[in-house]
Design a protein around this motif. Structure first.
Motif, PDB file in Angstrom:
ATOM      1  N   THR A  11       0.902  -1.293   0.038  1.00 38.58           N
ATOM      2  CA  THR A  11      -0.085  -0.092  -0.051  1.00 38.58           C
ATOM      3  C   THR A  11       0.909   1.198  -0.031  1.00 38.58           C
ATOM      4  O   THR A  11       0.740   2.178  -0.652  1.00 38.58           O
TER       5      THR A  11
ATOM      6  N   ARG B  21      -9.929  -2.054   2.723  1.00 39.73           N
ATOM      7  CA  ARG B  21      -9.540  -2.001   3.923  1.00 39.73           C
ATOM      8  C   ARG B  21      -9.170  -0.364   4.164  1.00 39.73           C
ATOM      9  O   ARG B  21      -8.592  -0.138   5.379  1.00 39.73           O
TER      10      ARG B  21
ATOM     11  N   ASP C 184      -3.085  -0.953  -5.943  1.00 35.58           N
ATOM     12  CA  ASP C 184      -2.890  -2.005  -4.450  1.00 35.58           C
ATOM     13  C   ASP C 184      -3.591  -2.959  -4.688  1.00 35.58           C
ATOM     14  O   ASP C 184      -4.569  -3.268  -4.240  1.00 35.58           O
TER      15      ASP C 184
HETATM   16 MG   LIG Z   1      -1.918  -3.034   2.029  1.00 37.03          MG
END
Ligand SMILES: [Mg+2]
Ligand SMILES: Nc1ncnc2c1ncn2[C@@H]1O[C@H](COP(=O)(O)OP(=O)(O)OP(=O)(O)O)[C@@H](O)[C@H]1O
Length: 320
Positions: free
Chosen positions: A16, A41, A143
């Motif tokens: 990320t 997330r 990502d």
């Molecule tokens: Mg990540």
């Protein structure tokens, strides 16, 4: 020129963070990049210290020379509604399906369907053009899921194209694979200079290549500074070291000798191991870039620092 940068790697190696730094690095001087997240997330929002991202492209940062970074957290449920709308014009019927929980149901029972929607949405952003036919984004950085799942994830539309032999779903799946397997896409692998992540990188590159997916660069993250190790290769003799410390004005130098020598040995050993890991990465035949370990953790300023490191190393033709 690469337009879709897929960032994968072993869990926790910095996917990320590196994807965000890359999006910043590619958004030079008036260029516009989109950073997309597919794992739901909200890692990007955390990193840029903003509130949770809605399912909507939002400007989250301004880069070097006025480039812009947009971000999108792709929500599979909303992406499915887009999809139904696009192919079957299911405007309100789609919303009814959502109320019934049918969409949640469909994406839960068919994990492959989630991946179709996520990759489809990212490719749509890559191909999107304005009225003058210019691309909206100069680059899209994803990502992506970790190395162990990324080949399947990126290849899922191939399976779909094989299942639906004709019709809009077949064409959509083929268009997505057309982007993913083209030179417009590069899959980058983030690793640390440690045995496990390097092994996973080596396996990942092999798997991606076997599936005909375009491998980009290896990005070595959290690289620790190296002391000029040559001088440490032979263990310095303790009496000499004690004399040198005394000469530097330290009292009771003999108490420092053992810990200093232990540290030197540890450092030498680490550098030796890292040399082996670097060699394994070099053998892959892909460009290898390195990003330093930030001592204070990754704050926004650190992220810009990592992006500057990438800019220095990224091939100029890529960033042009
Ligand atoms: Mg990540
Ligand atoms: N170059 C760096 N220097 C220092 N800390 C770093 C660096 N890169 C990443 N980190 C830190 O390492 C941790 C993991 O990073 P990140 O969340 O980007 O990894 P990830 O691969 O996306 O993880 P996950 O597999 O959980 O998605 C975070 O706390 C992040 O701030």
């Amino acid at each position: 020129m690469t337009r879709l940068h897929v960032v994968t790697g072993k869990g926790g190696t910095g996917k990320t963070t590196v994807a965000a730094a890359l999006a910043l690095a590619l958004a030079e001087e008036g260029r516009r990049t989109l950073l997309v997240e597919v794992e739901g997330r909200q890692g990007i929002a955390q990193l840029f210290e903003t509130e949770a991202l809605p399912y909507e492209e939002r400007k989250i940062a301004v880069s070097h020379g006025g480039g812009e970074v947009y971000a999108l957290a792709i929500d599979p449920e909303k992406a499915l509604l887009d999809y139904l709308q696009m192919f079957y014009k299911l405007g309100s019927a789609g919303r009814a399906l959502k109320k019934l929980g049918a969409i949640d149901f469909a994406t839960t029972i068919a994990p492959g369907l989630r991946d179709v929607l996520l990759t489809g949405k990212a490719c749509e952003a890559v191909r999107r053009k304005d009225k003058q036919g210019r691309r909206i984004y100069d680059a899209v950085v994803m990502d992506a899921p970790p190395t162990g799942r990324v080949t399947r994830f990126l290849g899922v539309n191939e399976e779909v194209a094989g299942l639906a032999k004709a019709g809009p779903v077949h064409h959509q799946a083929q268009a997505v694979m057309g982007v993913i397997k083209s030179p417009e896409t590069a899959v980058h692998l983030v690793t640390l200079l440690e045995e496990m992540p390097v092994q996973e990188t080596v396996d990942g590159v092999r798997e991606l290549r076997a599936a005909g997916l375009p491998v980009g660069s290896v990005l070595v993250n959290m690289v620790r500074p190296r002391l000029p190790v040559e001088g440490l290769e032979g263990t310095p003799a303790s009496p000499g070291l004690a004399r040198a410390l005394a000469g530097a004005g330290l009292s009771r130098p003999e108490t420092l000798v053992a810990p200093l020598l232990a540290q030197a040995r540890e450092h030498t050993e680490r550098v030796r191991l890292e040399r082996g890991q670097r060699a394994a990465l070099e053998r892959l035949g892909t460009p290898v870039h390195e990003l330093g370990l930030l001592g204070e953790g990754v704050e926004l300023a650190g992220l810009y620092g990592l992006s500057a490191e990438l800019r220095e190393q990224w091939p100029p033709t890529e960033a042009a």
